[in-house]
Design a protein around this motif. Structure first.
Motif, PDB file in Angstrom:
ATOM      1  N   ALA A  41      23.739  41.212 -69.692  1.00  8.98           N
ATOM      2  CA  ALA A  41      21.656  40.934 -69.220  1.00  8.98           C
ATOM      3  C   ALA A  41      21.713  42.028 -68.010  1.00  8.98           C
ATOM      4  N   VAL A  67      19.310  43.618 -79.151  1.00 12.97           N
ATOM      5  CA  VAL A  67      19.145  42.725 -78.285  1.00 12.97           C
ATOM      6  C   VAL A  67      18.548  41.190 -78.778  1.00 12.97           C
ATOM      7  N   ALA A 123      19.917  46.272 -73.168  1.00  9.56           N
ATOM      8  CA  ALA A 123      19.097  45.594 -72.497  1.00  9.56           C
ATOM      9  C   ALA A 123      18.143  46.174 -71.936  1.00  9.56           C
TER      10      ALA A 123
END
Length: 790
Positions: A41, A67, A123
């Motif tokens: 993340a 993603v 990310a």
């Protein structure tokens, strides 16, 4: 409990238990954790300092290869983190800090959305695809803007951008004291905004454990139980359904003793996706968007009689706390610390102070090593220096006339100071610098036109804050006590738990020393467990030099209780009163016949495997728990620092030639650890005095987002530090120890600043602000006043 103390471990610098693991690469930090199916993340962050969010479009983000998901606050149903003081609205305004910003952003770097991907690179790619639009609002970037009539408001409810406004200790007649005093001196000082800069940035790995029906969050926090509380509330879970585990941690310094937003959001993503999620803060975000500290402004004056004795102290403190209050300490942490403890080591008969916390469009503030004490000590020490100059006195003599020497001493701030060595530490520090020849070298250097200065600072460090001390600040969440469990197994090995959390302080060693001495076992027999909310009943973590004073006291109490149980089992077997027994290196022996003894293994066999032999009043097992809280005003470590500096005309550089610290933290459990704490703290204090600062431009953009811009000292800039120990045992802790974690940082800025001003004496220039820049020093050294002295 009675125990034999031969080969006592407390007070010895034994080999650190942590070192073999850490030095051979077997430490396990958050970023070392790898779990099957783990995702990564990162956060979409605000690019403006102040604005309304008009749209967040994550459509393109979700199409980026790799993603997996992208969430806003609305997607995750996240709540707010709100810290409160139980003070009236005129004194305190609470501010809700959303886990992810929803309608409004209040600083550059504020998290708005979380992107979750198969690897860290995807990310980051996802962040680039996010589209956030804003309706810009005027940013508030400094104290003058925040307090100006008609200023833009960071929070609509905070009138004149003030979150805390408290006036304290207004001694009756103080205005008359200043009007009639033979000498009144003033100081206006500002200190720069800093980053605590732990080697390990913040991070978290969260996963859902379906078997236990529990969200497990591995994170590098100083306060695991508080993270559990906030996570459970923000995510709508029972506290039982959240487990927080802290692996090895690479520093904290206060930055990690508050609950951050990102670890909660990462946990929410893991809960939603039912897959492990890792977030590791990069250095850019750590410098610009993490919790900061230290931006303070003091306006102070002190009244003295003709003999140099202080008559009164009057101060106004303004702390720029950034955009939000931190949990659990609130925005009151810095102004309340400064206001409550400013008189410090001096006998101040009259006192008045106003402390304010203002909010601006900057990253929020958390406690950082020392919490306002480096700043207010610097201010008070500058007042002492200025008064000495005005009264034509030696600056150390004026300190001697004002230092507290009779204990216990209850100050004008209603705090009672336990015995310390304030005068002794000053005398020894001066003696050390004189015997090293620095006064003679200074005189010789001045004759050569060089600029060498010697400066001192005297201070105390309040440690072992208990519940009463935090309650006096009217915190709604009141830290203080600590709990410990000590358990012995059938082999005589001991497991101890503590609610404190080591982030470099060697708890695995020092807590084991305490337990080993209390039970009379080998150090190798003792194992510490910390940082796991399922294994530790409860704890407030580590901050404010509380680990040994509070946590260590709970540990010793539990160990003593376990020792008493061992003696009771042995006494029952012998048919004698427990008072006739004592502990002796892994055994219980008869006091009247020392040759008669029972090993701990034998007693453990009875406690666990032959419990039918136990008397009715003794429960099976060998476990003891204990709590400890400081019911007094706390205890006070103290020190004097002395610094020798040389100023270089051509560059304006400040070179530290020598540094002496004379410290008294009561009984030093592990002297080498104490010295390491002292040296590390002094390095951070020097950093604040000379190097580190984050500033903001008119649009609220931070100036320092990398080490190219945020200047930190290296080993080249930090001098060798000579440390001398004094020992005034504490009467309020179980071990006689006082805290040692923050003292180095507290004393260094004042000592360095006073040394610089001593070196500038011929220029007529005096500096009262940190960091001291080469430009400032260069201007002072090239001033016309200096030319006239040549």
């Amino acid at each position: 409990m009675t125990s034999v103390t031969e080969n006592q471990l407390v007070g010895r610098s034994v080999a650190r238990r942590e070192d073999p693991r850490l030095l051979t690469g077997h430490g396990r930090f958050v970023d070392d954790i790898e779990l099957p199916g783990m995702l990564h993340a990162q956060f979409v962050r605000s690019t403006v300092a102040h604005g309304l969010i008009t749209a967040v479009d994550l459509t393109a983000v979700r199409r980026v290869p790799g993603v997996v998901a992208a969430f806003t606050a609305a997607d995750l149903g996240l709540g707010d983190i709100t810290a409160r003081l139980d003070r009236p609205p005129a004194e305190f305004v609470p501010t809700a800090m959303p886990v992810l910003a929803r309608d409004r952003v209040r600083y550059v770097g504020e998290p708005i959305a979380v992107v979750v991907a198969r690897d860290p690179y995807a990310a980051e790619d996802g962040l680039e695809a996010a589209r956030v639009t804003y309706e810009s609002l005027p940013p508030v970037t400094c104290e003058e803007q925040a307090l100006a009539p008609g200023a833009a408001l960071v929070h609509e409810e905070a009138v004149r951008n003030t979150l805390v406004d408290v006036s304290l200790f207004a001694t009756e007649g103080i205005d008359g004291i200043f009007e009639n005093a033979p000498c009144v001196v003033r100081v206006e000082a500002r200190t720069g905004r800093q980053n605590a800069l732990p080697l390990e940035t913040r991070g978290a790995v969260a996963q859902w454990d379906a078997r236990e029906e529990q969200l497990v969050v591995h994170t590098c926090t100083q306060i695991p139980h508080q993270v559990r509380t906030v996570a459970s509330r923000c995510l709508g879970l029972d506290e039982r359904a959240v487990r927080v585990i802290v692996p090895d941690m690479g520093g904290g310094f206060g930055l990690k003793c508050v609950v951050g937003r990102e670890e909660i959001a990462a946990a929410a993503a893991a809960l939603r996706l039912r897959r492990p999620v890792k977030w590791i803060e990069d250095r850019k975000d750590a410098l610009s968007a993490s919790f900061l500290a230290r931006e303070q402004h003091y306006t102070a004056r002190a009244a003295f009689d003709a003999d140099g004795r202080i008559l009164g102290l009057d101060a106004d403190v303004v702390c720029d706390m950034g955009a939000y209050s931190c949990y659990p300490f609130t925005a009151g942490i810095e102004p309340l610390m400064a206001a409550g403890e400013m008189p410090g080591v001096y006998k101040v008969p009259a006192y008045r102070v106003r402390g304010r916390a203002i909010t601006t469009n900057k990253a929020p503030t958390a406690p950082y090593r020392g919490v306002s004490r480096p700043q207010y000590v610097m201010v008070v020490e500058r007042l002492m220096e200025r008064a000495a100059r005005e009264l034509d006195m030696d600056p150390l003599e004026i300190r001697r006339r004002n230092l507290i020497t009779d204990f216990p001493y209850t100050g004008v701030n209603h705090i009672t100071y336990d015995p310390g060595s304030y005068l002794e530490s000053l005398d020894l520090c001066e003696q050390a610098l004189k015997e090293a020849g620095w006064y003679d070298r200074q005189a010789a250097a001045r004759a050569e036109g060089r600029h060498i200065g010697i400066g001192y600072s005297c201070f105390s460090e309040r440690t072992g804050y208990g519940s009463a001390a935090f309650a006096a600040r009217k915190m709604q969440v009141v830290p203080g006590f600590d709990l410990s469990e000590v358990r012995m197994d059938t082999g005589g090995a001991v497991t101890v738990t503590t609610g404190t959390m080591s982030h470099g302080q060697s708890h695995e060693t020092t807590m084991a020393q305490i337990v080993a001495d209390a039970l009379g076992v080998d150090l190798a027999k003792v194992k510490l467990h910390q940082g796991d909310t399922d294994r530790i009943t409860y704890g407030w973590g580590t901050f404010a030099s509380r680990s040994i004073t509070v946590g260590g006291s709970a540990v010793r109490r539990a160990a003593v209780k376990l020792g008493d149980k061992l003696r009771a089992i042995a006494a029952a077997e012998w048919g004698v009163p427990p008072e006739e027994t004592e502990l002796a290196r892994g055994r219980v022996r008869r006091r009247d016949e020392p040759g008669i003894e029972l090993t701990y293994e034998h007693l453990a066999d009875i406690a666990y495997l032959k419990s039918h032999l136990l008397p009715e009043d003794i429960e099976p097992g060998l476990t003891a728990t204990a709590a400890f809280d400081v019911t007094t005003d706390g205890t006070f470590s103290n020190a004097t620092h002395g610094a020798v500096v040389e100023l270089h005309e051509g560059t304006g550089q400040v070179e530290i030639l020598a540094y002496v610290c004379v410290e008294d933290c009561g009984v030093a459990i592990h002297p080498q650890v104490v010295e390491g704490q002292c040296r590390g703290g002094i390095a951070q204090g020097i950093a604040g005095a000379l190097f580190e600062q984050i500033t903001y431009d008119a649009q609220g953009e931070p100036s320092a987002t990398s080490f190219m811009d945020y200047k930190v000292p290296t080993a080249h800039e930090i001098p060798d530090v000579t440390i001398h120990h004094l020992e005034t045992p504490c009467a309020f802790t179980e071990t006689g120890a006082k805290g040692a974690g923050e003292g180095g940082t507290i004393g260094a800025p004042a000592a360095v600043l006073n040394a610089v001003n001593d070196a500038l004496r011929a220029t007529g220039v005096e500096l009262d602000t940190t960091p001291i820049t080469p430009e400032t020093v260069h201007r002072a050294l090239t001033s016309p006043a200096l030319e006239q002295t040549r």
